[in-house]
Design a protein around this motif. Sequence first.
Motif, PDB file in Angstrom:
ATOM      1  N   ASN A   1      45.500  46.827  36.035  1.00 60.79           N
ATOM      2  CA  ASN A   1      46.376  47.588  35.137  1.00 60.79           C
ATOM      3  C   ASN A   1      45.669  48.097  33.894  1.00 60.79           C
ATOM      4  OD1 ASN A   1      48.570  47.034  36.853  1.00 60.79           O
ATOM      5  ND2 ASN A   1      48.949  45.076  35.847  1.00 60.79           N
ATOM      6  N   ASP A   2      44.525  47.520  33.597  1.00 60.04           N
ATOM      7  CA  ASP A   2      43.794  47.869  32.386  1.00 60.04           C
ATOM      8  C   ASP A   2      42.371  48.263  32.777  1.00 60.04           C
ATOM      9  OD1 ASP A   2      42.438  47.996  29.997  1.00 60.04           O
ATOM     10  OD2 ASP A   2      43.030  46.019  29.278  1.00 60.04           O
ATOM     11  N   LYS A   3      41.969  49.464  32.413  1.00 60.69           N
ATOM     12  CA  LYS A   3      40.654  49.983  32.810  1.00 60.69           C
ATOM     13  C   LYS A   3      39.549  49.627  31.813  1.00 60.69           C
ATOM     14  CE  LYS A   3      42.667  52.112  36.237  1.00 60.69           C
ATOM     15  NZ  LYS A   3      42.524  51.639  37.617  1.00 60.69           N
ATOM     16  N   SER A   4      39.839  48.784  30.846  1.00 60.65           N
ATOM     17  CA  SER A   4      38.850  48.451  29.835  1.00 60.65           C
ATOM     18  C   SER A   4      37.676  47.696  30.447  1.00 60.65           C
ATOM     19  CB  SER A   4      39.479  47.597  28.730  1.00 60.65           C
ATOM     20  OG  SER A   4      39.808  46.308  29.233  1.00 60.65           O
ATOM     21  N   GLU A   5      36.541  47.731  29.771  1.00 61.16           N
ATOM     22  CA  GLU A   5      35.352  47.032  30.245  1.00 61.16           C
ATOM     23  C   GLU A   5      35.609  45.531  30.338  1.00 61.16           C
ATOM     24  OE1 GLU A   5      30.671  46.297  28.935  1.00 61.16           O
ATOM     25  OE2 GLU A   5      31.940  47.674  27.798  1.00 61.16           O
ATOM     26  N   PHE A   6      36.342  45.000  29.363  1.00 59.24           N
ATOM     27  CA  PHE A   6      36.670  43.575  29.338  1.00 59.24           C
ATOM     28  C   PHE A   6      37.434  43.186  30.600  1.00 59.24           C
ATOM     29  CE2 PHE A   6      39.932  40.368  28.233  1.00 59.24           C
ATOM     30  CZ  PHE A   6      39.110  39.291  27.952  1.00 59.24           C
ATOM     31  N   ASN A   7      38.457  43.963  30.929  1.00 62.39           N
ATOM     32  CA  ASN A   7      39.263  43.637  32.102  1.00 62.39           C
ATOM     33  C   ASN A   7      38.470  43.826  33.388  1.00 62.39           C
ATOM     34  OD1 ASN A   7      41.945  42.916  33.226  1.00 62.39           O
ATOM     35  ND2 ASN A   7      41.768  44.923  34.178  1.00 62.39           N
ATOM     36  N   THR A   8      37.693  44.908  33.443  1.00 61.36           N
ATOM     37  CA  THR A   8      36.899  45.168  34.642  1.00 61.36           C
ATOM     38  C   THR A   8      35.916  44.034  34.906  1.00 61.36           C
ATOM     39  OG1 THR A   8      37.074  47.554  34.344  1.00 61.36           O
ATOM     40  CG2 THR A   8      35.259  46.749  35.714  1.00 61.36           C
ATOM     41  N   LEU A   9      35.307  43.524  33.852  1.00 54.08           N
ATOM     42  CA  LEU A   9      34.340  42.441  33.986  1.00 54.08           C
ATOM     43  C   LEU A   9      34.947  41.228  34.671  1.00 54.08           C
ATOM     44  CD1 LEU A   9      31.592  41.139  33.276  1.00 54.08           C
ATOM     45  CD2 LEU A   9      32.588  40.491  31.070  1.00 54.08           C
ATOM     46  N   PHE A  10      36.182  40.876  34.298  1.00 53.98           N
ATOM     47  CA  PHE A  10      36.801  39.674  34.843  1.00 53.98           C
ATOM     48  C   PHE A  10      37.684  39.949  36.054  1.00 53.98           C
ATOM     49  CE2 PHE A  10      35.587  38.269  30.614  1.00 53.98           C
ATOM     50  CZ  PHE A  10      35.026  37.031  30.907  1.00 53.98           C
ATOM     51  N   PHE A  11      38.309  41.106  36.115  1.00 52.95           N
ATOM     52  CA  PHE A  11      39.176  41.418  37.244  1.00 52.95           C
ATOM     53  C   PHE A  11      38.408  41.327  38.562  1.00 52.95           C
ATOM     54  CE2 PHE A  11      41.041  44.236  40.369  1.00 52.95           C
ATOM     55  CZ  PHE A  11      42.401  43.985  40.273  1.00 52.95           C
ATOM     56  N   ASP A  12      37.263  41.942  38.608  1.00 51.68           N
ATOM     57  CA  ASP A  12      36.503  42.004  39.852  1.00 51.68           C
ATOM     58  C   ASP A  12      36.042  40.623  40.308  1.00 51.68           C
ATOM     59  OD1 ASP A  12      36.843  44.718  39.873  1.00 51.68           O
ATOM     60  OD2 ASP A  12      34.909  45.165  38.945  1.00 51.68           O
ATOM     61  N   VAL A  13      35.583  39.795  39.376  1.00 47.02           N
ATOM     62  CA  VAL A  13      35.088  38.479  39.770  1.00 47.02           C
ATOM     63  C   VAL A  13      36.241  37.561  40.182  1.00 47.02           C
ATOM     64  CG1 VAL A  13      35.095  37.428  37.448  1.00 47.02           C
ATOM     65  CG2 VAL A  13      33.444  36.665  39.167  1.00 47.02           C
ATOM     66  N   PHE A  14      37.402  37.692  39.538  1.00 42.94           N
ATOM     67  CA  PHE A  14      38.572  36.914  39.951  1.00 42.94           C
ATOM     68  C   PHE A  14      39.022  37.344  41.346  1.00 42.94           C
ATOM     69  CE2 PHE A  14      38.896  35.257  35.734  1.00 42.94           C
ATOM     70  CZ  PHE A  14      39.770  34.190  35.783  1.00 42.94           C
ATOM     71  N   LYS A  15      39.019  38.635  41.585  1.00 46.71           N
ATOM     72  CA  LYS A  15      39.445  39.150  42.888  1.00 46.71           C
ATOM     73  C   LYS A  15      38.548  38.627  44.000  1.00 46.71           C
ATOM     74  CE  LYS A  15      40.467  43.484  45.312  1.00 46.71           C
ATOM     75  NZ  LYS A  15      40.492  44.970  45.202  1.00 46.71           N
ATOM     76  N   VAL A  16      37.250  38.621  43.762  1.00 38.84           N
ATOM     77  CA  VAL A  16      36.306  38.092  44.749  1.00 38.84           C
ATOM     78  C   VAL A  16      36.587  36.622  45.021  1.00 38.84           C
ATOM     79  CG1 VAL A  16      33.880  37.491  45.141  1.00 38.84           C
ATOM     80  CG2 VAL A  16      34.479  39.766  44.287  1.00 38.84           C
ATOM     81  N   GLN A  17      36.816  35.859  43.954  1.00 38.94           N
ATOM     82  CA  GLN A  17      37.032  34.424  44.120  1.00 38.94           C
ATOM     83  C   GLN A  17      38.336  34.137  44.849  1.00 38.94           C
ATOM     84  OE1 GLN A  17      34.617  32.051  43.359  1.00 38.94           O
ATOM     85  NE2 GLN A  17      36.010  31.033  44.741  1.00 38.94           N
ATOM     86  N   ILE A  18      39.362  34.929  44.591  1.00 42.98           N
ATOM     87  CA  ILE A  18      40.635  34.759  45.301  1.00 42.98           C
ATOM     88  C   ILE A  18      40.431  34.972  46.794  1.00 42.98           C
ATOM     89  CG2 ILE A  18      42.906  35.805  45.671  1.00 42.98           C
ATOM     90  CD1 ILE A  18      42.971  36.348  42.620  1.00 42.98           C
ATOM     91  N   ASN A  19      39.675  35.999  47.144  1.00 40.67           N
ATOM     92  CA  ASN A  19      39.444  36.312  48.552  1.00 40.67           C
ATOM     93  C   ASN A  19      38.560  35.274  49.245  1.00 40.67           C
ATOM     94  OD1 ASN A  19      40.966  38.706  48.564  1.00 40.67           O
ATOM     95  ND2 ASN A  19      39.261  39.914  47.780  1.00 40.67           N
ATOM     96  N   ARG A  20      37.776  34.534  48.453  1.00 37.68           N
ATOM     97  CA  ARG A  20      36.860  33.551  49.033  1.00 37.68           C
ATOM     98  C   ARG A  20      37.396  32.115  48.949  1.00 37.68           C
ATOM     99  NH1 ARG A  20      30.809  33.877  47.192  1.00 37.68           N
ATOM    100  NH2 ARG A  20      30.719  32.445  48.981  1.00 37.68           N
ATOM    101  N   ALA A  21      38.512  31.920  48.276  1.00 35.93           N
ATOM    102  CA  ALA A  21      38.998  30.561  48.001  1.00 35.93           C
ATOM    103  C   ALA A  21      39.159  29.734  49.268  1.00 35.93           C
ATOM    104  CB  ALA A  21      40.320  30.630  47.242  1.00 35.93           C
ATOM    105  N   GLN A  22      39.618  30.345  50.330  1.00 34.98           N
ATOM    106  CA  GLN A  22      39.878  29.607  51.556  1.00 34.98           C
ATOM    107  C   GLN A  22      38.586  29.114  52.215  1.00 34.98           C
ATOM    108  OE1 GLN A  22      42.851  31.515  53.934  1.00 34.98           O
ATOM    109  NE2 GLN A  22      42.441  30.243  55.724  1.00 34.98           N
ATOM    110  N   GLU A  23      37.452  29.736  51.881  1.00 35.72           N
ATOM    111  CA  GLU A  23      36.173  29.282  52.419  1.00 35.72           C
ATOM    112  C   GLU A  23      35.816  27.895  51.876  1.00 35.72           C
ATOM    113  OE1 GLU A  23      33.074  32.098  51.687  1.00 35.72           O
ATOM    114  OE2 GLU A  23      34.315  33.818  52.239  1.00 35.72           O
ATOM    115  N   TYR A  24      36.225  27.622  50.642  1.00 43.09           N
ATOM    116  CA  TYR A  24      35.900  26.357  49.996  1.00 43.09           C
ATOM    117  C   TYR A  24      36.954  25.287  50.246  1.00 43.09           C
ATOM    118  CZ  TYR A  24      32.791  29.524  47.461  1.00 43.09           C
ATOM    119  OH  TYR A  24      31.854  30.466  47.143  1.00 43.09           O
ATOM    120  N   ASN A  25      38.190  25.721  50.425  1.00 38.97           N
ATOM    121  CA  ASN A  25      39.290  24.792  50.669  1.00 38.97           C
ATOM    122  C   ASN A  25      40.257  25.463  51.629  1.00 38.97           C
ATOM    123  OD1 ASN A  25      41.674  23.243  50.603  1.00 38.97           O
ATOM    124  ND2 ASN A  25      41.344  22.620  48.482  1.00 38.97           N
TER     125      ASN A  25
END
Length: 353
Positions: free
Chosen positions: A28-52
């Motif tokens: 929802n927010d195109k700022s650099e701050f949000n982009t920095l964390f949005f992408d890494v959170f999204k990756v981790q959400i998609n990978r969470a099931q690999e770890y648990n």
Amino acid sequence: MNLEQRIKAFAKLGNFLKQFNTSKIEKNDKSEFNTLFFDVFKVQINRAQEYNGWFNKENVLKAFESWSEALTLKNLNKWTSNYNFNGEYAPKNVAIIMAGNIPLVGFHDFLSVLTSGHNVIVKQSSNDKHFLPLIAKFLEYYNPKFKNKITFTEGKLTNFDAVIATGSTNTARYFEHYFGKYPNIIRRNRNSVAILTSNETQEELESLGNDIFQYFGLGCRSVSKIFIPKGYDFNPLFNALYQFKDIINYKKYENNYDYNKAIYLMSLFKLQENGFIMLKEDKNYASPIATLFYEYYNSFDDLLLKLELESEQIQCVVSNKNYKDFVKFGETQHPKLWNYADGIDTLNFLLTI
């Protein structure tokens, strides 16, 4: 860093987490701050099931959704307004030993320690160790004053002044042995129950399904047992729960269902079952995965007395009765900030150590 700054940081986190919900993941927010964390959170959400294997995408997003609803300025201010933050004290180091049964299960303790102004030393469960460090980085980036207040460790806990530890009833004995001389909160196994009277609406019984099945029933706030009156008709309950039938398609859940069903049948236990959940009459509170225990009661008042006497085994009680300690159907997994685990006021403990 004062209380207002800490509250604003967690409200910012809550707003950030709103981008990840069960209906969609959308930036929802195109700022650099949000982009920095949005992408890494999204990756981790998609990978969470690999770890648990229990952390499927839907359950992770449900956890994020629940915390995004809780972490608002209104809720944070309401929560903290009941305490005195004006006392002069040097921040202490508070160690948190976290469970890992559901996503972000230890976040409330983490939130409470930092909101109180103390420093946190986190020992995570190996089952849930990827999201909280990301949240810590988010807070540190938003307000650099958090950088010296958050520590993660996988080794032996040292240099702490107080402890909050969550584990099983067995591990609690070890916690008491090692940490008993420090100010502490030590939590044990608890389960949640529902009281049915045969007067529940279809909507209430469907909502009960969320209390039973969300996080595959692995949380202490998951309903693992129902109390029912003599002569209870199970058909309305089974009809209401049918919407959750697809849970059996999740392999880990299916394996537990098949295993426990085989054990019950070999032991000649009488079961009520519908192909994705088994109902077994049992006086215990902790039911295995894919099993819901039930117990008959004679009078509502007698049942209340029983639950009061056995309260140390119970996290919350679901009912549509107008009683101050009951939780509404469908709301067990959406506690307010002031709904403390085991009924122990964590924030008051932290402000008085």
